[in-house]
Motif scaffolding. Structure first.
Motif, PDB file in Angstrom:
ATOM      1  N   UNK A   1       0.747  -1.221   0.079  1.00  0.00           N
ATOM      2  CA  UNK A   1      -0.106  -0.093  -0.036  1.00  0.00           C
ATOM      3  C   UNK A   1       0.811   1.190   0.077  1.00  0.00           C
ATOM      4  N   UNK A   2       0.612   2.511  -0.712  1.00  0.00           N
ATOM      5  CA  UNK A   2       0.950   3.574  -0.409  1.00  0.00           C
ATOM      6  C   UNK A   2       0.940   4.259   0.792  1.00  0.00           C
ATOM      7  N   UNK A   3       1.547   4.117   1.826  1.00  0.00           N
ATOM      8  CA  UNK A   3       1.434   4.714   3.065  1.00  0.00           C
ATOM      9  C   UNK A   3       2.205   5.841   3.251  1.00  0.00           C
ATOM     10  N   UNK A   4       1.335   6.922   3.683  1.00  0.00           N
ATOM     11  CA  UNK A   4       1.985   8.362   4.045  1.00  0.00           C
ATOM     12  C   UNK A   4       1.547   8.628   5.351  1.00  0.00           C
ATOM     13  N   UNK A   5       2.818   9.010   6.362  1.00  0.00           N
ATOM     14  CA  UNK A   5       2.497   9.381   7.482  1.00  0.00           C
ATOM     15  C   UNK A   5       2.941  10.889   8.045  1.00  0.00           C
ATOM     16  N   UNK A   6       2.333  11.688   8.304  1.00  0.00           N
ATOM     17  CA  UNK A   6       2.655  12.842   8.811  1.00  0.00           C
ATOM     18  C   UNK A   6       2.868  12.842  10.293  1.00  0.00           C
ATOM     19  N   UNK A   7       4.132  12.741  10.851  1.00  0.00           N
ATOM     20  CA  UNK A   7       4.301  12.644  12.091  1.00  0.00           C
ATOM     21  C   UNK A   7       4.837  13.930  12.895  1.00  0.00           C
ATOM     22  N   UNK A   8       4.390  14.284  13.868  1.00  0.00           N
ATOM     23  CA  UNK A   8       4.906  15.473  14.663  1.00  0.00           C
ATOM     24  C   UNK A   8       5.828  15.125  15.386  1.00  0.00           C
ATOM     25  N   UNK A   9       7.053  15.559  15.505  1.00  0.00           N
ATOM     26  CA  UNK A   9       8.007  15.300  16.042  1.00  0.00           C
ATOM     27  C   UNK A   9       8.175  16.260  17.255  1.00  0.00           C
ATOM     28  N   UNK A  10       7.597  17.197  17.495  1.00  0.00           N
ATOM     29  CA  UNK A  10       7.655  18.239  18.537  1.00  0.00           C
ATOM     30  C   UNK A  10       6.277  18.164  19.364  1.00  0.00           C
ATOM     31  N   UNK A  11       5.919  16.743  19.407  1.00  0.00           N
ATOM     32  CA  UNK A  11       4.806  16.701  20.524  1.00  0.00           C
ATOM     33  C   UNK A  11       5.501  16.532  21.762  1.00  0.00           C
ATOM     34  N   UNK A  12       5.236  17.397  22.829  1.00  0.00           N
ATOM     35  CA  UNK A  12       6.039  17.394  23.886  1.00  0.00           C
ATOM     36  C   UNK A  12       6.067  16.381  24.574  1.00  0.00           C
ATOM     37  N   UNK A  13       7.195  15.823  25.212  1.00  0.00           N
ATOM     38  CA  UNK A  13       7.792  14.791  25.938  1.00  0.00           C
ATOM     39  C   UNK A  13       7.272  13.377  25.198  1.00  0.00           C
ATOM     40  N   UNK A  14       6.784  13.371  24.062  1.00  0.00           N
ATOM     41  CA  UNK A  14       6.758  12.290  23.052  1.00  0.00           C
ATOM     42  C   UNK A  14       7.576  12.430  21.750  1.00  0.00           C
ATOM     43  N   UNK A  15       8.573  13.147  21.724  1.00  0.00           N
ATOM     44  CA  UNK A  15       9.461  13.172  20.597  1.00  0.00           C
ATOM     45  C   UNK A  15      10.401  11.998  20.371  1.00  0.00           C
ATOM     46  N   UNK A  16      10.776  11.514  21.401  1.00  0.00           N
ATOM     47  CA  UNK A  16      11.794  10.185  21.272  1.00  0.00           C
ATOM     48  C   UNK A  16      10.956   9.186  20.764  1.00  0.00           C
ATOM     49  N   UNK A  17       9.804   8.981  21.080  1.00  0.00           N
ATOM     50  CA  UNK A  17       8.888   7.907  20.563  1.00  0.00           C
ATOM     51  C   UNK A  17       8.591   8.113  19.302  1.00  0.00           C
ATOM     52  N   UNK A  18       8.205   9.415  18.856  1.00  0.00           N
ATOM     53  CA  UNK A  18       7.777   9.721  17.463  1.00  0.00           C
ATOM     54  C   UNK A  18       8.806   9.455  16.570  1.00  0.00           C
ATOM     55  N   UNK A  19      10.232   9.755  16.987  1.00  0.00           N
ATOM     56  CA  UNK A  19      11.370   9.623  16.150  1.00  0.00           C
ATOM     57  C   UNK A  19      11.577   8.159  15.716  1.00  0.00           C
ATOM     58  N   UNK A  20      11.189   7.376  17.036  1.00  0.00           N
ATOM     59  CA  UNK A  20      11.484   5.811  16.730  1.00  0.00           C
ATOM     60  C   UNK A  20      10.380   5.248  15.896  1.00  0.00           C
ATOM     61  N   UNK A  21       9.257   5.665  15.907  1.00  0.00           N
ATOM     62  CA  UNK A  21       8.155   5.231  15.144  1.00  0.00           C
ATOM     63  C   UNK A  21       8.316   5.800  13.634  1.00  0.00           C
ATOM     64  N   UNK A  22       8.746   6.868  13.528  1.00  0.00           N
ATOM     65  CA  UNK A  22       9.179   7.356  12.267  1.00  0.00           C
ATOM     66  C   UNK A  22      10.243   6.320  11.388  1.00  0.00           C
ATOM     67  N   UNK A  23      11.063   5.959  12.174  1.00  0.00           N
ATOM     68  CA  UNK A  23      12.227   4.957  11.653  1.00  0.00           C
ATOM     69  C   UNK A  23      11.500   3.737  11.318  1.00  0.00           C
ATOM     70  N   UNK A  24      10.589   3.200  12.032  1.00  0.00           N
ATOM     71  CA  UNK A  24      10.288   1.941  11.664  1.00  0.00           C
ATOM     72  C   UNK A  24       9.451   2.035  10.441  1.00  0.00           C
ATOM     73  N   UNK A  25       8.557   3.262  10.191  1.00  0.00           N
ATOM     74  CA  UNK A  25       7.725   3.415   9.039  1.00  0.00           C
ATOM     75  C   UNK A  25       8.534   3.421   7.966  1.00  0.00           C
ATOM     76  N   UNK A  26       9.545   4.173   8.019  1.00  0.00           N
ATOM     77  CA  UNK A  26      10.534   4.261   6.898  1.00  0.00           C
ATOM     78  C   UNK A  26      11.115   3.025   6.411  1.00  0.00           C
ATOM     79  N   UNK A  27      11.615   2.299   7.397  1.00  0.00           N
ATOM     80  CA  UNK A  27      12.139   1.068   6.957  1.00  0.00           C
ATOM     81  C   UNK A  27      11.322   0.037   6.287  1.00  0.00           C
ATOM     82  N   UNK A  28       9.867   0.380   6.647  1.00  0.00           N
ATOM     83  CA  UNK A  28       8.938  -0.613   5.978  1.00  0.00           C
ATOM     84  C   UNK A  28       8.245  -0.075   4.603  1.00  0.00           C
ATOM     85  N   UNK A  29       8.822   1.039   4.138  1.00  0.00           N
ATOM     86  CA  UNK A  29       8.740   1.511   2.951  1.00  0.00           C
ATOM     87  C   UNK A  29       7.713   2.585   2.803  1.00  0.00           C
TER      88      UNK A  29
END
Length: 707
Positions: free
Chosen positions: A415-443
């Motif tokens: 599927x063509x998956x597009x995720x718009x992730x907010x990296x500056x969600x206060x105190x959730x930045x680290x988790x959002x960076x990690x999930x962004x990497x997971x999604x990118x690795x999956x294509x």
């Protein structure tokens, strides 16, 4: 709901409606003081016996956690303004320096009350239920032996005490970490005569330790790590004598302060700033109550803080870590009863959710309604060969998010998956960076929104090919795609296949992922472009209706109201005779009940088991009357964030939202009412009225526990 509908005027939208009483700074409540009052209302829940005992303890800890963030962000921001001589005055006219003084006065009162409630009320009541938090003098011989062994095996090997001398200057201690300052007597192995040492409590160690049970005991007994270290601190300084041991904690500025206009890689910049957050400027210091004055003065000087920034604690300085107790206890009678969220039959029985959504719109109210349909729709999209693409915003998704797992699966399925992730969600930045990497690795295609604007909208758009034609489906929400939050936050979820609504969502995703001019929309209001203008126009429309002698009504339910333009418009509407009910959980800068200005405005705040988070609006004379949104009516939401406000197009669903809103307006059991002085009062006694959230549980949930 009124059946009368008036089309929004398309002309003379800039016409000025004169105020009978001119608005001045006295008509606004200070933003920070209002936020602090919200935290005070949370603290009051710890005294409300309608809540189970352990839940009352939880409210106390939530207050402590909220106050930590308040100092890390709001107080820190004010202190920076004062430090650098860049003071910004709010609509209330109070300077940052004066605001800090008033905040400190109230915070000292609230923190003192917090420990009084803990020590004099909650701990004795917990003890009656055989839940004990033991002080050092209460340890019996066998307990002391076990604790000594625990210290020797689990604590001492990790601790690194730091002597203070010319070769060992005062260490840079991590934000909110537990530390001890120890006074010493004697000489060390090198003949040095140190007077002071710092003992940082390892962050890897639990702050609360459960003692083993005796075979015949039904007691749950706990000790604090701080007590363990205090008792055996001598063992860390061989040959020397610890004459005093005092716990302290420093709270630091935790704002990332990302200068977005100067960066090239948002992810790399946020990652780099996360480390610095741990060592920002000190804004508060907490010390144990019996800390000697000369030690207090030493710490204040070290952190360049004043007496106003000092908070003496009659107990552990890191109360938030007490949350661990809920994982160590099994006392269902002392917690909220479990409930089973409702599942709409049309969504539960449907093998194909796309068919159900195409047949009609569906609206859920979490947590009374299950969050599973959101997951199920995404799962079906990930597996359905007819689905071509999925687009989704992610602000807070949580650790090991099921939503992200499904998006990863969808990307791997082609599927063509597009995720718009907010990296500056206060105190959730680290988790959002990690999930962004997971999604990118999956294509998946991952982007971080628009520089300078937080992506706070909650949207999902699915493109599906049906009988040779593309069809679109949307999910729009007032809350995050966070499964755990969906059990404790109240939020609306809308499922729709309305072509115009779907086209509007598609245009917003185009704005987020591409570049180009603002595109006109049929139904959605979006920040930072049209949302504020449309909300103001809807208020004006009710004002004009009232001036024409028509019935006019506004109901607004949001988490915060601070935008000056919106408040002034509401004052004008009140003067015109519009009946206005504001259900504002947290910050409210509007002052209701002022003679000649806001006599037709009522403001209430509902605090309880669930965090009231859904944003909803009712305008009696508007085209669609009922709207839901991701945005609060605050400057940051209306001008510096990507937000969406969507109409409820179904008459049946509009009626449902309206009834939900009126339930809160008529509530007398769980509401705090704001008066013209800026103070809140509980509407009724704590025992005589049923909680509005319990009414909703009874109404929506199959197995909701009864009072």
């Amino acid at each position: 709901m009124s059946k009368q509908k008036v089309q929004l005027p398309t002309q003379n939208t800039n016409e000025k409606i004169p105020l009978k009483v001119e608005v001045d700074k006295s008509h606004f409540i200070n933003r920070e003081l209002s936020q602090l009052l919200f935290n005070a209302r949370v603290l009051e829940q710890s005294l409300d016996k309608r809540h189970p005992l352990l839940e009352r303890l939880k409210f106390l800890l939530i207050f402590s956690s909220n106050l930590d963030e308040f100092f890390e962000v709001r107080v820190a921001k004010l202190k920076l303004q004062v430090r650098y001589g860049r003071e910004v005055f709010g609509p209330d006219g109070l300077s940052p320096k004066s605001t800090l003084k008033r905040l400190a006065e109230r915070c000292h009162i609230y923190i003192s009350k917090q420990y009084q409630v803990l020590n004099d009320i909650l701990l004795p009541e917990l003890a009656k239920e055989n839940i004990h938090f033991l002080k050092r003098e209460e340890w019996n011989k066998s307990q002391r032996e076990w604790i000594q062994s625990y210290f020797d095996k689990e604590v001492a090997p990790i601790i690194s005490p730091i002597a203070l001398d010319p070769a060992h200057p005062f260490p840079k201690l991590v934000n909110k970490s537990l530390n001890f300052i120890v006074t010493l007597k004697g000489k060390d192995a090198f003949g040095r005569e140190s007077r002071l040492a710092i003992v940082p409590a390892p962050r890897s160690l639990p702050r609360l330790i459960k003692l083993p049970k005796d075979d015949e005991s039904n007691k749950d007994e706990f000790v604090f790590l701080s007590a363990v270290i205090h008792e055996f601190v001598d063992g860390l300084f061989h040959g020397m004598k610890a004459t005093g041991c005092y716990q302290f904690r420093v709270t630091r500025n935790s704002d990332l302060n990302v200068k977005e206009e100067e960066i090239e890689d948002m992810a790399a910049e946020v990652q780099g700033k996360l480390f610095n957050r741990r060592y920002g400027h000190a804004v508060r210091i907490e010390v144990v109550e019996n800390c000697p004055e000369h030690i207090v003065r030493f710490l204040l000087d070290e952190y360049e803080l004043t007496e106003r920034d000092l908070y003496k604690c009659d107990g552990p300085v890191n109360l938030k870590r007490l949350f661990a107790v809920f994982e160590m206890l099994e006392r269902p009678g002392l917690e909220y009863p479990e409930f089973s969220p409702e599942m709409p039959p049309a969504l539960e029985s449907s093998k194909c959710l796309f068919d159900s959504i195409k047949a009609k719109d569906h609206l859920l109210l979490h947590p009374y309604s299950s969050f599973n349909p959101v997951l199920d729709l995404l799962r079906q999209a990930a597996l359905d060969p007819a689905v071509m693409s999925i687009k989704q915003t992610l602000y807070r998704a949580g650790h090991n998010s099921e939503i992200v797992n499904i998006l990863v699966e969808a990307a791997r399925n082609g599927k063509e998956v597009t995720a718009v992730i907010e990296l500056k969600a206060r105190f959730d930045e680290q988790e959002n960076l990690a999930l962004a990497s997971r999604l990118q690795e999956a294509g998946a295609v991952v982007c971080y929104g628009v520089v300078g604007y937080k992506t706070h909208a909650k949207m999902m758009l699915i493109l599906r090919k049906e009988s040779g034609e593309f069809c679109r489906y949307v999910h729009l929400g007032t809350g995050n795609y966070h499964i755990r939050n969906a059990r404790i936050y109240t939020d609306y979820s809308l499922f729709s296949s309305n072509e115009q609504l779907c086209e509007d969502v598609h245009k917003i995703f185009q704005q987020l992922t591409g570049m180009g001019k603002t595109l006109p929309m049929k139904h959605l209001f979006n920040a930072p472009f049209t949302l504020k203008k449309k909300i103001l126009r809807l208020i004006e429309n009710e004002t004009e209706a009232a001036q024409e002698g028509k019935s006019a009504r506004i109901i607004i339910k949001v988490n915060g109201l601070t935008d000056k333009s919106t408040i002034v418009k509401l004052y004008k509407a009140s003067q015109a005779g519009v009946r206005i009910d504001l259900i504002i959980r947290g910050i409210c800068a509007l002052r209701p009940g002022v003679k000649g200005l806001s006599e037709n405005i009522a403001v209430k705040s509902v605090i309880g088991r669930f965090l009231e988070h859904n944003r909803a609006f009712y305008f009696e004379n508007a085209e669609h009357q009922v709207y839901c949104a991701s945005a609060d009516l605050m400057e940051r939401n209306l001008s510096k964030r990507i937000e969406v406000c969507f109409p409820i197009l179904s008459a049946k669903l509009r009626e449902r939202v309206y009834k939900d809103l009126t339930l809160f307006i008529t509530d007398k059991g769980q509401s705090w009412v704001l008066d013209s002085n800026g103070d809140y009062r509980l509407m009724t006694s704590r025992t005589s009225q049923k909680l509005v959230q319990q009414i909703l549980l009874d109404k929506h949930c199959e197995t909701a526990a009864r009072e």
